[in-house]
Write a protein that holds these residues in place. Structure first.
Motif, short mmCIF file in Angstrom:
data_model
loop_
_atom_site.label_atom_id
_atom_site.label_comp_id
_atom_site.label_asym_id
_atom_site.label_seq_id
_atom_site.Cartn_x
_atom_site.Cartn_y
_atom_site.Cartn_z
N GLU A 490 2.12 6.25 -2.40
CA GLU A 490 3.38 6.27 -2.75
C GLU A 490 3.75 5.06 -3.48
O GLU A 490 4.50 3.92 -5.30
N ARG A 491 3.57 3.50 -2.73
CA ARG A 491 3.89 1.69 -3.51
C ARG A 491 2.94 1.31 -4.19
O ARG A 491 2.87 0.49 -4.61
N GLY A 492 1.45 1.99 -3.97
CA GLY A 492 0.18 1.82 -4.15
C GLY A 492 -0.04 0.47 -3.84
O GLY A 492 0.67 0.11 -2.51
N GLU A 519 -11.16 -0.64 -14.74
CA GLU A 519 -9.11 -0.81 -14.41
C GLU A 519 -9.67 0.36 -13.36
O GLU A 519 -8.10 -0.37 -12.66
N ASP A 520 -10.76 0.94 -12.79
CA ASP A 520 -10.53 1.70 -11.33
C ASP A 520 -10.60 0.64 -10.42
O ASP A 520 -9.52 0.67 -9.12
N LEU A 521 -11.26 -0.54 -10.06
CA LEU A 521 -10.93 -1.58 -8.98
C LEU A 521 -9.52 -2.32 -9.21
O LEU A 521 -8.99 -2.89 -7.97
N ALA A 522 -8.78 -2.49 -10.21
CA ALA A 522 -7.52 -2.92 -10.78
C ALA A 522 -6.83 -2.06 -9.92
O ALA A 522 -5.64 -2.70 -9.73
N ALA A 523 -6.56 -1.05 -9.59
CA ALA A 523 -6.04 0.67 -9.36
C ALA A 523 -6.03 0.08 -7.14
O ALA A 523 -4.85 0.77 -6.93
#
Length: 636
Positions: A490-492, A519-523
Motif C-alpha cells: 500500500e505504501r510502496g 523502471e521495474d527496479l525503481a519500483a
C-alpha cells in the motif's frame, strides 16, 4: 596444450554436398537424442493423426524395440514413401511457420529414425488397402500389401545400429525405460481424452503393462483432474488447486499444488504451451517466483500448467526437439504465471496439504503383531450401572473442596503439561441432546474452537468432525508477515538516497540489460542512471536493506536477468527482511495464551491468505479427522 592451428590444412578444403543418408544421420543426432526422443516423435505423430488410443511397446529401454500403434487416420500406400522423405509433411504448407497447430511440422522424425535404425511402417487409411514399407540404415523398400484393420503401426528396431558410436552414450535399460515412461506421461497429461498404454516387452510376448490411462470424459478441468490423479497420483489431485487465469491474449489453466505439498526436487513441474510439453527456463523460473516466499530454498512446487494463445504469438521452431519456445512477449507470459498462481493460492486461505495429516497419523505406531498375524480386534466392553457409578465417584471432585484436594484424576494434576479452557468459553458439543449446530458456532468454523494449549506452544482446537493442532509461533509469524507485505504494497518500497552515488563499471551488454529493467527496479527502491561509457550510477537503494554492496547487488540482478529474463533478487531480499521482522514480532514459543487469544488466532488464520504454512513452507497446523483418531484406538 593443443595446437592452436590444428584445424588449418596445407590443402584448400573443398565444399561438397552430403548424400541423403549422411544428412538424415546428422538430423537424427539433433532430433533423436535417446530412445525416449524416438517415442516422443512417434506418439506425437499418432496424436496428430487424430488417434483416440495409442499403445507403446518397448524392449530393453527402447534400444532393441519401440512399437507405437494408433487408431488414427492412417496413410495410403502412395503416402508411405513420401512420409519417409526428408521435410515432407501434411501438417503445414510452408507458407507460415508461426501458425502451427500440430505437434510435428518439420517432417524430419521418420527419415531420421530410418537412417539410424530398422524402421517399419504399416498403415491403412479409410477406403484404401493396408500397406507396409521398411527402411534400414537409410535404404528404403517399396510399399507392399499387409494386414491391418485401421490406423498405423510404427516399429523401430535396433536403434542406432547404423551409428554404433551413439550406443556408447546410452544409459542403462532401467534409466532409458524411465525416460520413456516420463515422455508418455507428459503426453498423456496433454491429451486427457486419449487413451495411453505402455508395455515392457523385454521378455517377449505381450509383456507387462507399466502404465495405462483410459480416455477421460467430461469438461476440460474434470477430465484433466482425473488424468492427473492417474498419472501423478491421488495425493497430488487432492492437494492441487484449479488454475484458470487470463491476461490479454494469453490464458493459463491447470492445477498447482499447495505449498505444503512440495517436493525435494523440481520433478513434478509440467508445463505445456498450446498443448505441447516444454522445458523452458523462463517458465520454470516464473513458477518458482510464484512460490518464492511460500517455500524454503530446498523445496520445489508441484504444478501442471497449460499456457494457451494464438500460435502466431509463440515460436516453437527454436529447438531441434521443440522442447523450448519463444514468446513474442515473454514478460506477459511470466507475469501471468506469477500473478495467476499467487492469486489462486491466496484464495485458498489457510488450507494445508492433506499429506500433513497423513504423515501425522503415520507417526502413530499401532500395537506390534507377529509376522503374518492379523491386527488385533478390540472388543468394546459396555460397563454396567455399578461400574459406571464407581467410576464417576472416583472422578468427581469433593463437594466444597478445592480441586487440588479431590481424589481420582485430581491426584494427577501436578503432572499436567496442558491448560484446559472452561467449557463455557466454547460452544456446546454438536452431539449434545437438543443442540442444533449454528453457522456461527466456533465448532463449525474451519479451524474449530480452542480447547487447550500444551507445552505453551501448541493449540488444541475441536471441530465438528475432528481436532486441529496449531503451532502458535509459526501461525502468528505468517499472519504478521502477510500484514507487513500488505502494508508495504500500500505504501510502496521506501528508497534511501546515497550521499555519494556509487559508480559501477559494466560491459555494454550488462549495462543495456540493467537500463532496460530500470523502471521495474525503481519500483523496488533501486534507482540507477546512465553515467557515460559502460558505467551506471546507483543513486538510491531500498531503505529496508540498510547498508548494501551496490555492485554485488547489481551483479546478482544481472545474473537473474540473463538467466530468466527478470529478477527477483531485490524482492526476495526485501521479503527475507520482512520475514525476519515477522519472526521477531510474533507470539513466541513458551507463551501462555488465554482462550480468547487462541480463538482470535484461529479466526485470523481462517481469514488470512497462505496461513496454512509458515514463511519457510512448513505447515502451521495439522487437522485430524475423528474417524482416523477412532481407528487409531481400534474403535472402528
Amino acid at each position: 596444450m593443443a595446437d592452436p592451428i590444428h584445424h588449418i590444412s596445407d590443402t584448400r578444403p573443398v565444399i561438397r554436398q552430403l548424400d541423403d543418408a549422411a544428412i538424415n544421420r546428422i538430423a537424427a543426432g539433433e532430433v533423436v537424442e535417446r530412445p525416449a526422443s524416438a517415442v516422443k516423435e512417434l506418439v506425437e505423430n499418432a496424436l496428430d493423426s487424430g488417434a483416440t488410443r495409442v499403445e507403446i511397446s518397448q524392449a530393453q529401454g527402447g534400444k532393441s524395440l519401440i512399437r507405437v500403434t494408433d487408431n488414427g487416420c492412417g496413410m495410403t500406400p502412395q503416402d508411405l514413401p513420401l512420409a519417409l522423405s526428408r521435410h515432407a509433411t501434411s501438417k503445414i504448407d510452408g507458407s507460415d511457420l508461426l501458425n502451427i497447430h500440430s505437434f510435428g511440422f518439420r517432417g524430419e522424425a521418420l527419415p531420421s529414425l530410418g537412417a539410424v535404425g530398422r524402421l517399419t511402417i504399416q498403415s491403412r487409411a479409410a477406403g484404401h488397402d493396408a500397406a507396409e514399407i521398411t527402411v534400414a540404415g537409410g535404404d528404403m523398400s517399396a510399399p507392399r500389401p499387409t494386414a491391418l484393420s485401421a490406423g498405423t503401426v510404427v516399429t523401430l528396431r535396433d536403434l542406432f545400429y547404423a551409428t554404433p558410436a551413439r550406443l556408447k552414450f546410452m544409459r542403462s535399460d532401467r534409466a532409458e525405460t524411465q525416460a520413456i515412461a516420463d515422455v508418455v506421461k507428459r503426453l498423456a497429461m496433454a491429451e486427457p481424452s486419449v487413451g495411453f498404454t505402455l508395455r515392457d516387452v523385454t521378455g517377449g510376448g505381450e509383456g507387462r503393462v507399466t502404465f495405462r490411462a483410459d480416455p477421460e470424459q467430461g469438461d476440460l478441468f474434470d477430465a484433466l483432474h482425473r488424468r492427473l490423479a492417474r498419472v501423478l497420483g491421488a495425493e497430488f489431485a487432492e492437494n492441487a488447486i484449479k488454475i484458470d487465469a487470463s491476461r490479454e491474449a494469453l490464458r493459463m489453466t491447470g492445477y498447482a499444488a499447495l505449498p505444503t505439498y512440495s517436493r525435494g526436487a523440481a520433478v513434478a513441474q509440467y508445463l505445456f504451451v498450446n498443448g505441447r510439453p516444454v522445458r523452458d527456463k523462463m517458465l520454470t523460473g516464473a513458477l518458482r517466483a510464484a512460490y518464492h516466499d511460500l517455500l524454503s530454498r530446498d523445496r520445489h512446487p508441484a504444478a501442471v500448467l497449460f499456457l494457451t494463445c494464438d500460435p502466431t504469438l509463440v515460436d516453437v521452431n527454436v529447438h531441434p526437439a521443440k522442447s523450448e519456445v519463444r514468446f513474442r512477449d515473454p514478460a506477459l507470459a511470466r507475469g501471468l504465471i506469477v500473478s495467476g498462481l499467487r492469486h489462486a493460492l491466496a484464495e485458498e486461505g489457510h488450507r494445508a496439504s492433506s499429506t500433513v495429516a497423513g504423515a501425522t497419523l503415520g507417526a502413530f505406531r499401532p500395537e506390534a503383531t507377529a509376522p503374518g498375524q492379523a491386527p488385533r480386534v478390540y472388543q468394546m466392553d459396555r460397563p454396567g450401572p455399578a461400574s459406571r457409578a464407581m467410576a464417576y465417584q472416583a472422578q468427581a471432585p469433593l463437594t466444597g473442596a478445592p480441586l487440588s484436594q479431590s481424589p481420582g484424576f485430581a491426584d494427577l494434576q501436578a503432572g499436567y503439561s496442558a491448560r484446559v479452557e472452561p467449557d463455557d468459553l466454547i460452544a456446546p458439543m454438536a452431539d449434545h441432546p437438543g443442540h442444533e449446530p449454528q453457522p456461527d458456532t466456533p465448532l463449525s468454523a474451519p479451524l474449530g474452537a480452542a480447547r487447550a494449549q500444551i507445552h505453551e506452544n501448541y493449540i488444541i482446537a475441536q471441530t465438528e468432525d475432528g481436532l486441529v493442532i496449531v503451532d502458535q509461533h509459526a501461525a502468528h509469524e505468517r499472519l504478521v508477515y502477510e500484514k507487513l507485505k500488505t502494508q508495504q504494497a500500500e505504501r510502496g518500497v521506501a528508497a534511501q538516497a546515497l550521499l555519494i552515488p556509487e559508480i559501477v563499471e559494466l560491459s555494454d551488454g550488462d549495462r543495456g540489460a540493467l537500463l532496460d529493467a530500470a523502471e521495474d527496479l525503481a519500483a523496488l527502491g533501486l534507482v540507477i542512471e546512465e553515467f557515460g561509457g559502460s558505467a551506471v550510477a546507483v543513486r538510491e537503494v531500498p531503505a529496508i536493506l540498510g547498508a548494501v554492496d551496490a555492485r554485488a547487488l547489481l551483479l546478482d540482478v544481472l545474473d537473474e536477468l540473463s538467466d530468466q529474463g527478470s529478477s527477483m533478487t531485490i524482492r526476495g531480499r526485501i521479503d527475507a527482511i520482512l520475514s525476519r521482522v515477522a519472526c521477531h514480532g510474533s507470539i513466541r514459543s513458551g507463551r501462555r495464551m488465554r482462550a480468547e487469544e487462541m480463538n482470535a488466532l484461529l479466526r485470523e488464520m481462517e481469514a488470512t491468505p497462505h496461513s496454512g504454512q509458515c514463511n519457510h513452507g512448513r505447515p502451521t497446523y495439522v487437522k485430524l479427522q475423528l474417524a482416523d483418531i477412532e481407528r487409531l484406538f481400534g474403535r472402528t
